[in-house]
Motif scaffolding. Structure first.
Motif, PDB file in Angstrom:
ATOM      1  N   ALA A 195     -72.054  32.473  47.603  1.00 22.06           N
ATOM      2  CA  ALA A 195     -70.809  32.725  46.871  1.00 22.06           C
ATOM      3  C   ALA A 195     -69.618  32.141  47.596  1.00 22.06           C
ATOM      4  CB  ALA A 195     -70.606  34.228  46.683  1.00 22.06           C
ATOM      5  N   ALA A 254     -65.976  40.954  44.191  1.00 23.22           N
ATOM      6  CA  ALA A 254     -65.444  40.987  42.824  1.00 23.22           C
ATOM      7  C   ALA A 254     -66.064  39.902  41.943  1.00 23.22           C
ATOM      8  CB  ALA A 254     -63.930  40.813  42.851  1.00 23.22           C
ATOM      9  N   GLY A 255     -66.961  39.087  42.536  1.00 20.43           N
ATOM     10  CA  GLY A 255     -67.631  38.058  41.762  1.00 20.43           C
ATOM     11  C   GLY A 255     -66.991  36.691  41.814  1.00 20.43           C
ATOM     12  N   ASP A 256     -65.960  36.533  42.658  1.00 22.08           N
ATOM     13  CA  ASP A 256     -65.284  35.252  42.765  1.00 22.08           C
ATOM     14  C   ASP A 256     -65.953  34.364  43.813  1.00 22.08           C
ATOM     15  OD1 ASP A 256     -63.402  36.029  40.885  1.00 22.08           O
ATOM     16  OD2 ASP A 256     -62.034  36.838  42.393  1.00 22.08           O
ATOM     17  N   SER A 257     -65.717  33.073  43.715  1.00 20.33           N
ATOM     18  CA  SER A 257     -66.177  32.140  44.729  1.00 20.33           C
ATOM     19  C   SER A 257     -65.155  32.076  45.857  1.00 20.33           C
ATOM     20  CB  SER A 257     -66.373  30.740  44.133  1.00 20.33           C
ATOM     21  OG  SER A 257     -67.377  30.769  43.141  1.00 20.33           O
ATOM     22  N   ARG A 290     -73.886  39.379  47.347  1.00 21.44           N
ATOM     23  CA  ARG A 290     -73.170  38.114  47.310  1.00 21.44           C
ATOM     24  C   ARG A 290     -73.200  37.558  48.728  1.00 21.44           C
ATOM     25  NH1 ARG A 290     -71.279  35.571  42.897  1.00 21.44           N
ATOM     26  NH2 ARG A 290     -69.150  35.336  43.668  1.00 21.44           N
ATOM     27  N   ASP A 292     -73.236  44.897  49.286  1.00 20.87           N
ATOM     28  CA  ASP A 292     -72.603  44.133  48.207  1.00 20.87           C
ATOM     29  C   ASP A 292     -72.365  42.693  48.645  1.00 20.87           C
ATOM     30  OD1 ASP A 292     -72.134  46.430  46.375  1.00 20.87           O
ATOM     31  OD2 ASP A 292     -70.827  47.094  48.013  1.00 20.87           O
ATOM     32  N   SER A 335     -63.019  39.241  47.550  1.00 25.20           N
ATOM     33  CA  SER A 335     -63.177  38.287  46.449  1.00 25.20           C
ATOM     34  C   SER A 335     -64.643  38.113  46.083  1.00 25.20           C
ATOM     35  CB  SER A 335     -62.571  36.938  46.836  1.00 25.20           C
ATOM     36  OG  SER A 335     -61.179  37.050  47.057  1.00 25.20           O
TER      37      SER A 335
END
Length: 226
Positions: free
Chosen positions: A105, A126-129, A83, A55, A123
């Protein structure tokens, strides 16, 4: 019955075995994170990612065969793509900006600390930068030079957003605008790091900022960062 949450699968890529060992130990003790593969160079990272489907891929910059920055695009071309978070000692502006342009990311420094590493992995998954406090100032300075921070619509909202903050939160926001780390803010204000993290979380929530960089830009728009 609720299905158990699948652990976050992580690939480590660093040509120094001791660094990989240290990062693996940190992540091993974090709930819900599994290190599924380790690579000693960028090409091996791409090959292993194609097999293990991580992931999140934590990649160093300076590695043989293919360096970490050159590995970002091939990693992102995989299906599914991880990511990619750059984890390095070298936080100079060209490296930071190239990593972000290539689609990373996030960008972390190896001296950011164990909890910051764990938080970054979660993070990113979870798709955050994710951006190290130590390089926030670099990105802010570049955006200011390029004019990217001068969005009139965002500027119009700045005063209203900041009016929601307490006096102490405004102080912390100003220091975010200076690119200070949580530890540096704690030292300057003579408070605990945990308290700083609480203030930062409140700032992000109240101002509608998703990252420290967005909050720092807000501080610059209002002239809070000096």
């Amino acid at each position: 019955m609720t299905e158990p949450t699948r652990p976050i699968r992580v690939l480590l890529a660093d040509d120094e075995a001791l660094i990989r060992h240290g990062v693996r130990l940190i992540l091993r003790h974090a709930e819900g994170i599994d290190v599924v593969a380790e690579a000693a160079d960028g090409q091996e990272a791409v090959d292993l990612a194609a097999v293990h489907h991580p992931d999140v891929a934590l990649v160093d910059i300076r590695m043989p065969v293919r360096d970490g920055l050159a590995a970002i695009a091939p990693l992102l071309a995989l299906d599914p793509a991880p990511r990619v978070v750059v984890l390095t000692t070298f936080g100079d502006e060209p490296n930071v900006l190239r990593a972000l342009r290539e689609g990373a990311a996030g960008f972390l420094l190896k001296d950011d600390g164990p909890q910051e590493l764990i938080t970054a992995v979660r993070s990113a998954a979870a798709g955050d930068s994710v951006l190290s406090p130590g390089v926030t100032g670099t990105v802010i300075a570049r955006m200011l030079r390029s004019g990217a921070a001068d969005d009139p619509a965002q500027a119009a909202l700045a005063d209203e957003r900041v009016s929601r903050l307490t006096a102490r939160e405004r102080d912390v926001l100003a220091m975010l605008g200076q690119g200070l780390s949580n530890q540096a803010i704690a030292d300057r204000l003579a408070i605990g790091v945990g308290t700083v993290k609480t203030h930062v979380g409140a700032i992000l929530d109240k101002t509608g900022s998703s990252t420290r960089v967005q909050a720092a830009l807000l501080a610059h728009r209002l002239g809070l960062s000096g």
